[in-house]
Design an enzyme around this catalytic site. Structure first.
Site, PDB file in Angstrom:
ATOM      1  N   SER A  70       0.821  -1.213   0.000  1.00 29.00           N
ATOM      2  CA  SER A  70       0.000   0.000   0.000  1.00 29.00           C
ATOM      3  C   SER A  70       0.852   1.258   0.000  1.00 29.00           C
ATOM      4  O   SER A  70       2.014   1.259   0.413  1.00 29.00           O
ATOM      5  CB  SER A  70      -0.910   0.010   1.240  1.00 29.00           C
ATOM      6  OG  SER A  70      -1.726  -1.128   1.255  1.00 29.00           O
TER       7      SER A  70
HETATM    8  N1  SAH Z   1      -0.232  -5.614   4.062  1.00 29.74           N
HETATM    9  C1  SAH Z   1       0.483  -5.832   2.817  1.00 29.74           C
HETATM   10  C2  SAH Z   1      -0.326  -5.477   1.590  1.00 29.74           C
HETATM   11  C3  SAH Z   1      -1.336  -6.480   1.343  1.00 29.74           C
HETATM   12  S1  SAH Z   1      -1.959  -6.644  -0.293  1.00 29.74           S
HETATM   13  C4  SAH Z   1       1.808  -5.102   2.808  1.00 29.74           C
HETATM   14  O1  SAH Z   1       2.129  -4.411   3.783  1.00 29.74           O
HETATM   15  O2  SAH Z   1       2.537  -5.266   1.837  1.00 29.74           O
HETATM   16  C5  SAH Z   1      -3.243  -7.772   0.141  1.00 29.74           C
HETATM   17  C6  SAH Z   1      -2.789  -9.165   0.459  1.00 29.74           C
HETATM   18  O3  SAH Z   1      -3.911  -9.887   0.936  1.00 29.74           O
HETATM   19  C7  SAH Z   1      -2.247  -9.933  -0.738  1.00 29.74           C
HETATM   20  O4  SAH Z   1      -0.978 -10.426  -0.454  1.00 29.74           O
HETATM   21  C8  SAH Z   1      -3.266 -11.075  -0.898  1.00 29.74           C
HETATM   22  O5  SAH Z   1      -2.700 -12.280  -1.375  1.00 29.74           O
HETATM   23  C9  SAH Z   1      -3.775 -11.221   0.516  1.00 29.74           C
HETATM   24  N2  SAH Z   1      -5.072 -11.885   0.676  1.00 29.74           N
HETATM   25  C10 SAH Z   1      -6.184 -11.814  -0.114  1.00 29.74           C
HETATM   26  N3  SAH Z   1      -7.166 -12.580   0.400  1.00 29.74           N
HETATM   27  C11 SAH Z   1      -6.673 -13.153   1.535  1.00 29.74           C
HETATM   28  C12 SAH Z   1      -7.197 -14.060   2.507  1.00 29.74           C
HETATM   29  N4  SAH Z   1      -8.438 -14.536   2.449  1.00 29.74           N
HETATM   30  N5  SAH Z   1      -6.401 -14.423   3.519  1.00 29.74           N
HETATM   31  C13 SAH Z   1      -5.127 -13.962   3.632  1.00 29.74           C
HETATM   32  N6  SAH Z   1      -4.578 -13.117   2.746  1.00 29.74           N
HETATM   33  C14 SAH Z   1      -5.340 -12.720   1.708  1.00 29.74           C
END
Ligand code: SAH
Length: 221
Positions: free
Chosen positions: A64
């Site tokens: 993000s």
């Molecule tokens: N917090 C992260 C950004 C996350 S992007 C950072 O600091 O870089 C969103 C993430 O959520 C992605 O890696 C995606 O694979 C994950 N995601 C999506 N659905 C999910 C689920 N049901 N459980 C766990 N992770 C999930």
């Protein structure tokens, strides 16, 4: 090589993107000054790590924008030793900040390869205090519940009910909620069994895919 080649860029990020836009919690500002964001972006993108935008991290996912990370972190009101559950480890940057604030972090990631890379990033950045779990985070992580804070870093149509259940008394939960493209960032506070809901503004996050989120892959548009 200089120990911290990006210190200046990080200072400018904190001053002009974060503090200037109204983030006041000095602990959050200090943590963002300390955590080396360039170690959490893919090779070749290090130079863009401190720009005012999200960046691709592989698998169609993103790290993000720094300001959004700051807003969510400030609103979580982390105290040392808080037990925190993050859903969506991604690069690991958000989790690293929470750990820097003294939290014990469990971070759940759906994609194996991202979970693996995040763990490598923690090692390179010297981050301890984060445990990564691979699985469907929409179900939360019951073994370590209740949590003082829950942060969902992917968007879903509604806050997954298990995550509200796993929030402890006085607990804070931050999540982007709404349509697939862009959402409202919301904060829930649980007090005496009641849940207060506070809107924090508009955001655009990648989808949370799982039993209590969106079902299945998102078709490319
Ligand atoms: N917090 C992260 C950004 C996350 S992007 C950072 O600091 O870089 C969103 C993430 O959520 C992605 O890696 C995606 O694979 C994950 N995601 C999506 N659905 C999910 C689920 N049901 N459980 C766990 N992770 C999930």
């Amino acid at each position: 090589m200089e120990a911290d080649p990006c210190r200046r860029e990080r200072e400018e990020m904190v001053e002009f993107q974060i503090r200037a836009r109204g983030i006041r919690d000095e602990r959050v500002l200090a943590a963002m000054q300390k955590v080396p964001r360039h170690l959490f972006v893919p090779k070749g993108l290090e130079r863009a790590a401190y720009e005012d935008r999200p960046l691709p991290i592989g698998g169609g996912q993103t790290i993000s924008q720094p300001y959004i990370v700051a807003v969510m972190t400030e609103q979580l009101e982390i105290r040392p030793h808080d037990r925190v559950l993050e859903i969506g480890t991604g690069s690991g940057y958000q989790a690293a900040l929470l750990a820097e604030l003294g939290a014990d972090v469990i971070s759940v990631e759906r994609l194996d390869d991202l979970a693996l890379r995040a763990q490598e990033n923690f090692t390179r950045a010297g981050v301890t205090g984060v445990r990564v779990v691979v699985g469907d985070g929409t179900k939360g992580y019951p073994p370590e519940a209740p949590y003082d804070a829950v942060i969902i870093t992917a968007a879903s149509p509604a806050v997954p009910e298990p995550l509200v259940e796993q929030l402890g008394e006085g607990g804070r939960l931050i999540a982007p909620v709404g349509p697939r493209e862009c959402q409202d960032l919301i904060k829930l506070i649980k007090r005496e069994g009641k849940v207060q809901r506070i809107p924090l503004g508009g955001v655009c996050f990648v989808p949370l895919i799982g039993q209590f989120g969106w079902q299945g892959e998102v078709s490319p548009r």
